[in-house]
Design an enzyme around this catalytic site. Structure first.
Site, PDB file in Angstrom:
ATOM      1  N   GLU A 320     -75.728  12.208  35.637  1.00  0.00           N
ATOM      2  CA  GLU A 320     -74.694  12.840  36.473  1.00  0.00           C
ATOM      3  C   GLU A 320     -74.934  12.624  37.968  1.00  0.00           C
ATOM      4  OE1 GLU A 320     -73.198  16.501  33.766  1.00  0.00           O
ATOM      5  OE2 GLU A 320     -75.138  16.864  34.696  1.00  0.00           O
ATOM      6  N   VAL A 321     -75.061  11.375  38.346  1.00  0.00           N
ATOM      7  CA  VAL A 321     -75.295  11.070  39.754  1.00  0.00           C
ATOM      8  C   VAL A 321     -73.946  10.805  40.427  1.00  0.00           C
ATOM      9  CG1 VAL A 321     -76.542   9.610  41.366  1.00  0.00           C
ATOM     10  CG2 VAL A 321     -77.520  10.067  39.110  1.00  0.00           C
TER      11      VAL A 321
END
Ligand SMILES: *[C@@H]1O[C@H](CO)[C@@H](O)[C@H](O)[C@H]1NC(C)=O
Ligand SMILES: *[C@@H]1O[C@H](CO)[C@@H](O)[C@H](O)[C@H]1NC(C)=O
Ligand SMILES: *[C@@H]1O[C@H](CO)[C@@H](O)[C@H](O)[C@H]1NC(C)=O
Ligand SMILES: *[C@@H]1O[C@H](CO)[C@@H](O)[C@H](O)[C@H]1NC(C)=O
Ligand SMILES: *[C@@H]1O[C@H](CO)[C@@H](O)[C@H](O)[C@H]1NC(C)=O
Length: 526
Positions: A320-321
């Site tokens: 989840e960057v």
């Protein structure tokens, strides 16, 4: 694998004199093979666990501590005030343990197999026997033994029904994990230890410690002492000595500790102590990819980790960057200079972090996103943790990566609507037919994300659903049928009550997640 199961049930129904179809072996997780008879034994007043030959010296006291814990797990705080146990009954004088190796370092791949037998008595006192290759296999044998024991309130002694028992056991998967998250809510050390105790009861063997995240940074990092300024409060912190204590406590019970430092997303709390790790004061994550300092800090953390967390693997997150801040801040210029776009920078960051971990002697686990985005670039020592996308495990093992299954719709404990049956039925090898690829699925992990759990409700949110998955990862594969479901539910009910008796706040099976009992009634009927 299925053959073994059939064998288990055939053995049970043929060996038990007058057995009905309701005969259930109250063991959790169910061993690979079990047979039993119909004699009832009582534990002697002078009942003892002891070693019997073998090479193991117990210089770390692992077995000695295991024996002591076993007494509590068996007596369940009942007062043993029985009289002359030897009068007219069949007596079990003790359990003798034989361990064939001196090994006392636990790690990934440690032999966990054991054999347990409790003989029939002909009147003279008899001894049970546990044989194992390592002390950690022996600990599993002791756990299984403890589940054969039952307090008899009339005689005030501990009985074992259905002797003789012959059990031969080993895990199906080498990696059987439970994640706890101490960033969203701090968990007191006592609660982490209780979680480890219950993991040992269920034969889970990896505590995945998701230590830090966006919300808080509770752990001391001696190399960068301001990092834990990101803790919620002074009292919601762990010293490195605390971490070592947890690791040692877990190891003594056959549980490894996998430490996670999730980068470059999920790391906003780092900047409380070191604001230069934020891309900007108004744009705080992911970590600043453009600064050498960022990688020096990761190096410092992993260097400190390597002194305490001796498990072969470290978890580097990578999930989840959201790279918006790398586009808007001073980093934009840096990207241009380096001829990178944000996706390139994500890859650059992950690979650099991997190199640092390798330098410190670790193999790496990443959540699935790095594999999904640039799988071919990852270090071959990477283990892909599949939590989100269908078919990723299959693709990853096809490319030769090892893989851990944690699908959120089946094995996320924070999803309260997932029932114990769904935990039980999730099959890590589903859709993977090639045996070479199957071997690369090293196991699975249930995840207790911490947004809505603190010390007040974590236990009933984890248990008994994590135990359902623990059996899936331990026992040989068996295709589910109506008959089996009945057995499984009865056994898990029974095990849930045992957890309660041992002081674990496991929730009723009924309903979902962590529901309270609805009405008055026996523990076994909730
Ligand atoms: C066990 O189940 C079989 C098949 O369902 C049935 O024929 C048999 O009578 C049952 N035995 C007992 C003891 O209930
Ligand atoms: C021992 O067993 C015998 C025969 O069952 C019984 O008569 C006697 O009272 C028992 N003694 C004790 C001390 O329980
Ligand atoms: C960064 O900016 C470029 C150019 O405006 C755009 O194509 C890209 O989608 C942006 N990336 C992110 C993560 O915002
Ligand atoms: C980023 O650049 C690489 C080449 O360096 C290219 O393959 C990729 O499509 C680009 N990604 C985006 C989101 O522009
Ligand atoms: C299984 O996978 C291996 C490695 O990818 C491959 O060499 C082998 O041919 C496959 N076997 C079958 C039966 O597809």
């Amino acid at each position: 694998m299925q053959v073994v199961w059939v064998l288990v049930f055939l053995t049970i129904s043929t060996l038990v004199e007058g057995s009905t179809n309701d005969t259930i072996v109250y063991l959790w997780p169910l061993p690979k093979s079990v047979s039993y008879g119909s004699q009832s034994l009582s534990l002697s007043k002078s009942f003892k666990f002891s070693t019997d030959g073998g090479k193991y010296l117990d210089s770390s006291g692992i077995l000695k501590d295991g024996f002591l814990r076993m007494f509590d797990d068996i007596t369940l705080q009942h007062n043993m005030v029985g009289g002359n146990f030897k009068n007219g009954s069949y007596i079990l004088e003790g359990v003798r343990v034989t361990i064939s190796s001196t090994e006392e370092k636990l790690n990934y791949g440690t032999d966990e197999s054991y054999k347990l037998s409790v003989p029939q008595s002909t009147g003279a006192p008899v001894y049970g026997h546990i044989e194992a290759n390592t002390v950690f296999g022996a600990l599993h044998g002791l756990q299984t033994f403890s589940q054969l024991c039952q307090f008899n309130p009339e005689t005030r002694v501990i009985d074992i029904q259905n002797a003789p028992w012959v059990i031969s056991d080993e895990p199906r998967f080498a990696y059987r994990g439970l994640l706890i998250d101490t960033s969203r809510h701090y968990q007191p050390l006592s609660m982490i230890k209780k979680t480890i105790d219950a993991m040992a009861y269920t034969k889970l063997n990896v505590l995945h410690w998701h230590i830090v995240d966006t919300q808080s940074f509770p752990l001391e990092i001696p190399s960068y002492p301001k990092l834990w300024n990101g803790a919620y409060s002074v009292s919601e912190r762990y010293t490195m000595a605390d971490a070592l204590e947890i690791v040692q406590y877990a190891e003594k019970q056959g549980v490894n500790v996998l430490a996670e430092v999730d980068v470059p997303g999920h790391a906003m709390s780092w900047g409380v102590g070191y604001p230069e790790l934020w891309p900007a004061h108004n744009c705080k994550q992911p970590l600043d990819v453009s600064k050498e300092f960022t990688f020096q800090v990761i190096d410092g953390i992993l260097s400190d980790f390597s002194k305490v967390f001796k498990f072969k693997m470290v978890h580097l997150g990578g999930d989840e960057v959201h790279m918006g801040c790398w586009n808007k801040t001073h980093i934009k210029k840096w990207l241009k200079k380096k001829h990178m776009n944000t996706s390139d920078a994500y890859q650059y960051f992950i690979l650099r972090a991997q190199d640092i971990a390798i330098k410190h002697g670790y193999e790496i686990i990443n959540w699935e996103e790095p594999f999904n985005n640039f799988g071919s670039k990852l270090n071959p020592k990477t283990i892909v943790q599949n939590w989100m996308t269908g078919g990723v495990a299959k693709k990853a093992v096809k490319k030769g990566f090892r893989c851990i299954l944690s699908k959120q719709e089946s094995w996320y404990l924070d999803h309260l609507d997932i029932t114990w049956e769904q935990f039980y039925l999730f099959e890590p090898l589903k859709g993977i037919k090639n045996t070479t690829h199957q071997k690369l699925i090293i196991g699975g992990e249930v995840c207790m994300w911490g947004e809505t759990v603190d010390a007040s409700d974590i236990e009933q949110t984890i248990w008994p659903r994590a135990a359902a998955a623990a059996e899936r990862m331990w026992m040989p594969y068996v295709k589910h049928s109506g008959r089996l479901k009945f057995d499984v539910e009865k056994r898990l009910d029974h095990f849930r009550c045992l957890l309660n008796q041992r002081g674990v706040a496991a929730a009723p099976l009924f309903g979902s997640g962590r529901d309270a009992p609805l009405d008055p009634g026996s523990c076994y009927m909730q």
